[in-house]
Design an enzyme around this catalytic site. Sequence first.
Site, PDB file in Angstrom:
ATOM      1  N   SER A 141     -12.115   4.266 -10.270  1.00 16.80           N
ATOM      2  CA  SER A 141     -11.773   5.695 -10.977  1.00 16.80           C
ATOM      3  C   SER A 141     -10.583   5.895 -11.359  1.00 16.80           C
ATOM      4  O   SER A 141      -9.467   4.912 -11.117  1.00 16.80           O
ATOM      5  CB  SER A 141     -11.993   6.736  -9.425  1.00 16.80           C
ATOM      6  N   TYR A 154      -7.528   6.226  -1.343  1.00 16.67           N
ATOM      7  CA  TYR A 154      -8.737   6.047  -2.139  1.00 16.67           C
ATOM      8  C   TYR A 154      -8.312   4.880  -3.183  1.00 16.67           C
ATOM      9  O   TYR A 154      -9.698   4.383  -3.862  1.00 16.67           O
ATOM     10  CB  TYR A 154      -8.853   7.051  -2.372  1.00 16.67           C
TER      11      TYR A 154
END
Length: 245
Positions: A141, A154
Amino acid sequence: MSENGNKVAIVTGASRGIGAAIAERLAADGFTVVINYAGSVGPAEALAARIEKAGGRAITAQADVSDPAAVARMFDAAKAAFGRIDVLVNNAGIMQLSPIAEAGDELFDRQVAINLKGVFNGLREAARRLRSGGRIISFSSSVVGLLQPGYAVYAATKAGVEAMTHVLSKELRGRNITVNAVAPGPTATELFLQNPQEVIDRLTKLTPLERLGQPQDIAATVAFLAGPDGGWINGQVLRANGGII
């Protein structure tokens, strides 16, 4: 027949969102697609039906990617059904946001189990089973570069995915298998669009292109890496984010 004819691609977390767009694009490009899902079978079966109606080939395969035995069974099922596995797209993942000081153990453990160990489980099986000419594509990401408050756990799982991608590309020397990662920026999935409008507007304006990514933008990036034109890209993280970083 396309250059991808008879090739088989497993796409994890493929029943909706970016994963579904990837499955449809790879099927349109000639791959037989194994649509992995963790929970409800309905969306996965509906996607398989759409692909078949459009002239493609697809089956569904239930597996919790955090469970090594379930991932191994999924690979077994794909091999039994089609006799080969050529591509793994490690797309399944979750995102739960919290400042570190407020993050509970469950938030940490679940994201590590799915985002990091789940990808590891897929990488391990793919490294053992993919044919020569295979492609392994995992999902990072762009938050790994943005480093925004609330994203620590995350982002840490995705940074781990990038590290494993770089290492595995070297471990598979001589196998003619590429290993890459795709790192999307803000993308207009059903889940993302549940954010408050001010969050959506702010993230839209962050990119020089001043729009959100679409699931099809990410699917096109994966299709490039999985297809014949991506054969010389190896050990890389492709930041498909419209220039946000």
